[in-house]
Design a protein around this motif. Structure first.
Motif, PDB file in Angstrom:
ATOM      1  N   ARG A  87       0.840  -1.141   0.114  1.00 43.55           N
ATOM      2  CA  ARG A  87      -0.042  -0.063   0.138  1.00 43.55           C
ATOM      3  C   ARG A  87       0.946   1.187   0.124  1.00 43.55           C
ATOM      4  O   ARG A  87       1.748   1.565   0.904  1.00 43.55           O
ATOM      5  N   PHE A  88       0.695   1.951  -0.888  1.00 44.68           N
ATOM      6  CA  PHE A  88       1.679   2.950  -1.268  1.00 44.68           C
ATOM      7  C   PHE A  88       1.083   4.451  -0.502  1.00 44.68           C
ATOM      8  O   PHE A  88      -0.256   4.616  -0.985  1.00 44.68           O
ATOM      9  N   THR A  89       1.703   5.153  -0.120  1.00 49.63           N
ATOM     10  CA  THR A  89       1.162   6.538   0.327  1.00 49.63           C
ATOM     11  C   THR A  89       2.001   7.665  -0.308  1.00 49.63           C
ATOM     12  O   THR A  89       3.228   7.450  -0.427  1.00 49.63           O
ATOM     13  N   PRO A  90       1.490   8.906  -0.657  1.00 50.89           N
ATOM     14  CA  PRO A  90       2.167   9.917  -1.171  1.00 50.89           C
ATOM     15  C   PRO A  90       3.144  10.719  -0.237  1.00 50.89           C
ATOM     16  O   PRO A  90       2.742  10.790   1.021  1.00 50.89           O
ATOM     17  N   ALA A  91       4.096  10.910  -0.633  1.00 50.09           N
ATOM     18  CA  ALA A  91       5.123  11.829   0.036  1.00 50.09           C
ATOM     19  C   ALA A  91       5.736  12.819  -0.575  1.00 50.09           C
ATOM     20  O   ALA A  91       5.999  12.789  -1.738  1.00 50.09           O
ATOM     21  N   ARG A  92       5.895  14.115  -0.116  1.00 51.36           N
ATOM     22  CA  ARG A  92       6.686  15.032  -0.757  1.00 51.36           C
ATOM     23  C   ARG A  92       8.358  15.097  -0.455  1.00 51.36           C
ATOM     24  O   ARG A  92       8.548  14.881   0.758  1.00 51.36           O
ATOM     25  N   VAL A  93       9.280  14.856  -1.531  1.00 50.52           N
ATOM     26  CA  VAL A  93      10.537  14.785  -1.158  1.00 50.52           C
ATOM     27  C   VAL A  93      11.376  15.864  -1.969  1.00 50.52           C
ATOM     28  O   VAL A  93      10.591  16.171  -3.139  1.00 50.52           O
ATOM     29  N   ALA A 105       6.019   2.902   0.386  1.00 49.29           N
ATOM     30  CA  ALA A 105       5.516   1.800   1.003  1.00 49.29           C
ATOM     31  C   ALA A 105       6.584   1.326   1.872  1.00 49.29           C
ATOM     32  O   ALA A 105       7.829   1.174   1.428  1.00 49.29           O
ATOM     33  N   GLU A 106       6.245   0.937   2.922  1.00 50.35           N
ATOM     34  CA  GLU A 106       7.242   0.464   4.113  1.00 50.35           C
ATOM     35  C   GLU A 106       6.571  -0.981   4.690  1.00 50.35           C
ATOM     36  O   GLU A 106       5.557  -0.842   5.075  1.00 50.35           O
ATOM     37  N   VAL A 107       7.503  -2.067   4.744  1.00 54.54           N
ATOM     38  CA  VAL A 107       7.060  -3.199   5.364  1.00 54.54           C
ATOM     39  C   VAL A 107       8.350  -3.868   5.994  1.00 54.54           C
ATOM     40  O   VAL A 107       9.282  -3.635   5.796  1.00 54.54           O
ATOM     41  N   THR A 108       7.912  -4.649   6.988  1.00 53.30           N
ATOM     42  CA  THR A 108       8.915  -5.042   7.598  1.00 53.30           C
ATOM     43  C   THR A 108       9.192  -6.704   7.327  1.00 53.30           C
ATOM     44  O   THR A 108       7.846  -7.349   7.462  1.00 53.30           O
ATOM     45  N   ARG A 109      10.174  -7.214   7.026  1.00 59.62           N
ATOM     46  CA  ARG A 109      10.156  -8.424   6.414  1.00 59.62           C
ATOM     47  C   ARG A 109      11.543  -9.210   6.739  1.00 59.62           C
ATOM     48  O   ARG A 109      12.144  -8.442   7.413  1.00 59.62           O
ATOM     49  N   LEU A 110      11.573 -10.354   6.367  1.00 63.15           N
ATOM     50  CA  LEU A 110      13.183 -11.087   6.501  1.00 63.15           C
ATOM     51  C   LEU A 110      13.726 -11.143   5.073  1.00 63.15           C
ATOM     52  O   LEU A 110      12.898 -11.617   4.114  1.00 63.15           O
ATOM     53  N   VAL A 122      11.729  -2.784   4.824  1.00 56.35           N
ATOM     54  CA  VAL A 122      11.852  -2.424   3.248  1.00 56.35           C
ATOM     55  C   VAL A 122      11.241  -1.391   2.787  1.00 56.35           C
ATOM     56  O   VAL A 122      10.017  -1.144   3.194  1.00 56.35           O
ATOM     57  N   ILE A 123      11.693  -0.357   2.094  1.00 54.28           N
ATOM     58  CA  ILE A 123      11.255   0.785   1.525  1.00 54.28           C
ATOM     59  C   ILE A 123      10.846   0.581   0.044  1.00 54.28           C
ATOM     60  O   ILE A 123      11.919   0.693  -0.530  1.00 54.28           O
ATOM     61  N   LEU A 124       9.923   0.660  -0.459  1.00 58.81           N
ATOM     62  CA  LEU A 124       9.524   1.090  -1.711  1.00 58.81           C
ATOM     63  C   LEU A 124       9.147   2.252  -2.062  1.00 58.81           C
ATOM     64  O   LEU A 124       8.422   2.713  -1.648  1.00 58.81           O
ATOM     65  N   LEU A 125       9.640   2.736  -3.245  1.00 53.72           N
ATOM     66  CA  LEU A 125       9.584   4.124  -3.505  1.00 53.72           C
ATOM     67  C   LEU A 125       9.053   3.964  -5.368  1.00 53.72           C
ATOM     68  O   LEU A 125       9.771   3.214  -6.053  1.00 53.72           O
ATOM     69  N   ARG A 126       8.122   4.657  -5.602  1.00 48.25           N
ATOM     70  CA  ARG A 126       7.400   5.055  -7.064  1.00 48.25           C
ATOM     71  C   ARG A 126       7.263   6.200  -7.317  1.00 48.25           C
ATOM     72  O   ARG A 126       6.881   6.974  -6.542  1.00 48.25           O
ATOM     73  N   ASP A 127       7.794   6.688  -8.441  1.00 51.55           N
ATOM     74  CA  ASP A 127       7.670   7.967  -8.769  1.00 51.55           C
ATOM     75  C   ASP A 127       6.225   8.393  -9.411  1.00 51.55           C
ATOM     76  O   ASP A 127       5.482   7.317  -9.772  1.00 51.55           O
ATOM     77  N   ASP A 128       5.791   9.451  -9.159  1.00 51.50           N
ATOM     78  CA  ASP A 128       4.434   9.711  -9.674  1.00 51.50           C
ATOM     79  C   ASP A 128       4.104   9.732 -11.144  1.00 51.50           C
ATOM     80  O   ASP A 128       3.272   9.383 -11.538  1.00 51.50           O
TER      81      ASP A 128
END
Length: 140
Positions: A87-93, A105-110, A122-128
């Motif tokens: 689940r991706f959420t918008p962020a201004r960078v 999107a941020e998830v905790t995994r192994l 794990v941090i997933l980034l997707r451009d607009d």
């Protein structure tokens, strides 16, 4: 001795010399592997997650039955497969002197292959402006 072994030794030395401080390490995708599994608790390590890496769910609780308990949960797949269900959420960078909207999107995994049973974020980034499932995968 590999580059990752040398880097892990250097991080341990820095952590020992500065034992009262947190050490944050950021490295490129070359730096991941077994040598980083036992870094001190005062260290964080962030690197790019290779596209071929396989992520797993956290280990299930012990069942109480005989035998060794499971060290990892179900196979969740590669970062691209993980991005399909994230689940991706918008962020201004701000990057390269421009402020843009990206989706995170941020998830905790192994990441069992490199960090064994140590949980990773794990941090997933997707451009607009992209059509791909994700543009960048980081692990910390």
């Amino acid at each position: 001795m590999s580059k990752v072994d040398i880097a892990a030794s250097m991080i341990r030395l820095l952590a020992a010399c500065h034992h009262a401080r947190r050490v944050h390490v950021v490295a490129d995708a070359t730096y991941h592997g077994k040598a980083l599994r036992d870094l001190p608790a005062t260290c964080t390590f962030t690197t790019r997650l290779p596209a071929s890496s396989v992520l797993f769910a956290l280990a299930p609780p012990p069942t109480g039955k005989r035998g060794r308990p499971a060290l990892k949960g179900a196979r969740l797949g590669t970062p691209a497969q993980l991005a399909d269900t994230a689940r991706f959420t918008p962020a201004r960078v701000t990057r390269y002197q421009h402020t843009d909207t990206v989706y995170l999107a941020e998830v905790t995994r192994l990441w069992y292959g490199s960090f064994h049973t140590r949980t990773v974020r794990v941090i997933l980034l997707r451009d607009d402006t992209t059509d791909t499932d994700h543009d960048l995968a980081l692990v910390a």
